[in-house]
Design a protein around this motif. Sequence first.
Motif, PDB file in Angstrom:
ATOM      1  N   GLN A 262       1.283  -1.100  -0.196  1.00  0.00           N
ATOM      2  CA  GLN A 262      -0.173  -0.229   0.056  1.00  0.00           C
ATOM      3  C   GLN A 262       0.700   1.340   0.208  1.00  0.00           C
ATOM      4  O   GLN A 262       2.400   0.669   0.814  1.00  0.00           O
ATOM      5  N   ASP A 263       0.535   2.408  -1.050  1.00  0.00           N
ATOM      6  CA  ASP A 263       1.081   3.539  -1.300  1.00  0.00           C
ATOM      7  C   ASP A 263       2.577   3.234  -0.825  1.00  0.00           C
ATOM      8  O   ASP A 263       3.198   3.446  -0.491  1.00  0.00           O
ATOM      9  N   GLY A 264       2.706   2.248  -2.210  1.00  0.00           N
ATOM     10  CA  GLY A 264       4.055   2.598  -3.066  1.00  0.00           C
ATOM     11  C   GLY A 264       5.157   2.048  -1.989  1.00  0.00           C
ATOM     12  O   GLY A 264       6.383   1.455  -2.680  1.00  0.00           O
TER      13      GLY A 264
ATOM     14  N   GLU B   4      10.723  -3.768  -4.934  1.00  0.00           N
ATOM     15  CA  GLU B   4       9.903  -2.746  -4.115  1.00  0.00           C
ATOM     16  C   GLU B   4      10.808  -1.420  -3.606  1.00  0.00           C
ATOM     17  O   GLU B   4      12.348  -1.948  -3.837  1.00  0.00           O
ATOM     18  N   THR B   5      10.480  -0.706  -3.931  1.00  0.00           N
ATOM     19  CA  THR B   5      11.622   0.575  -3.009  1.00  0.00           C
ATOM     20  C   THR B   5      11.518   0.796  -1.286  1.00  0.00           C
ATOM     21  O   THR B   5      11.620   1.195  -1.060  1.00  0.00           O
ATOM     22  N   GLU B   6      10.866   0.173  -0.445  1.00  0.00           N
ATOM     23  CA  GLU B   6      10.299   0.992   0.429  1.00  0.00           C
ATOM     24  C   GLU B   6       9.788  -0.458   1.100  1.00  0.00           C
ATOM     25  O   GLU B   6       8.565  -1.205   0.971  1.00  0.00           O
ATOM     26  N   VAL B   7      10.243  -1.333   2.350  1.00  0.00           N
ATOM     27  CA  VAL B   7       9.742  -2.589   2.686  1.00  0.00           C
ATOM     28  C   VAL B   7       9.886  -2.269   4.686  1.00  0.00           C
ATOM     29  O   VAL B   7      10.757  -2.452   4.926  1.00  0.00           O
ATOM     30  N   VAL B   8       8.668  -2.571   4.898  1.00  0.00           N
ATOM     31  CA  VAL B   8       8.676  -2.185   6.258  1.00  0.00           C
ATOM     32  C   VAL B   8       8.440  -3.630   6.447  1.00  0.00           C
ATOM     33  O   VAL B   8       7.199  -4.575   6.314  1.00  0.00           O
ATOM     34  N   VAL B   9       9.106  -4.255   7.776  1.00  0.00           N
ATOM     35  CA  VAL B   9       9.210  -5.336   8.817  1.00  0.00           C
ATOM     36  C   VAL B   9       8.104  -3.800  10.175  1.00  0.00           C
ATOM     37  O   VAL B   9       8.825  -4.114  10.794  1.00  0.00           O
ATOM     38  N   ASP B  10       6.831  -5.006  10.335  1.00  0.00           N
ATOM     39  CA  ASP B  10       6.645  -4.447  11.549  1.00  0.00           C
ATOM     40  C   ASP B  10       6.576  -5.618  12.462  1.00  0.00           C
ATOM     41  O   ASP B  10       6.192  -7.059  12.078  1.00  0.00           O
TER      42      ASP B  10
END
Length: 107
Positions: free
Chosen positions: A14-16, A46-52
């Motif tokens: 989501q949101d890029g 992917e240019t941004e990977v967020v690990v929650d």
Amino acid sequence: MLGAVGLALQTSRQDGRALVAARGSIDLHSSESLRECLAQLIDSGETEVVVDLTAVDFCDSSGLNVLVRAYKHARARNAALIVTGAYGRVENVLRTTGLDRFLIRES
């Protein structure tokens, strides 16, 4: 959801950016599934990977190694790897090792 014993991973976009929500424990037995997931996202562009890590209650040295390698892999591809939601023991180990300085971004 993908995962090994003790770890479930859910990926969304989501949101890029790609978000990987982890649940459970990241240890020697489960860290490979996280490594594969992060490598696949980074390699797919992917240019941004967020690990929650909000739902992660334990992360050992193999899990830290996966996060560091994924961070370096992302940087080599002009991408970002960011950790959010770390708390308790997981946050403590990230801060104690100094990894919080480049992995954690408060959301």
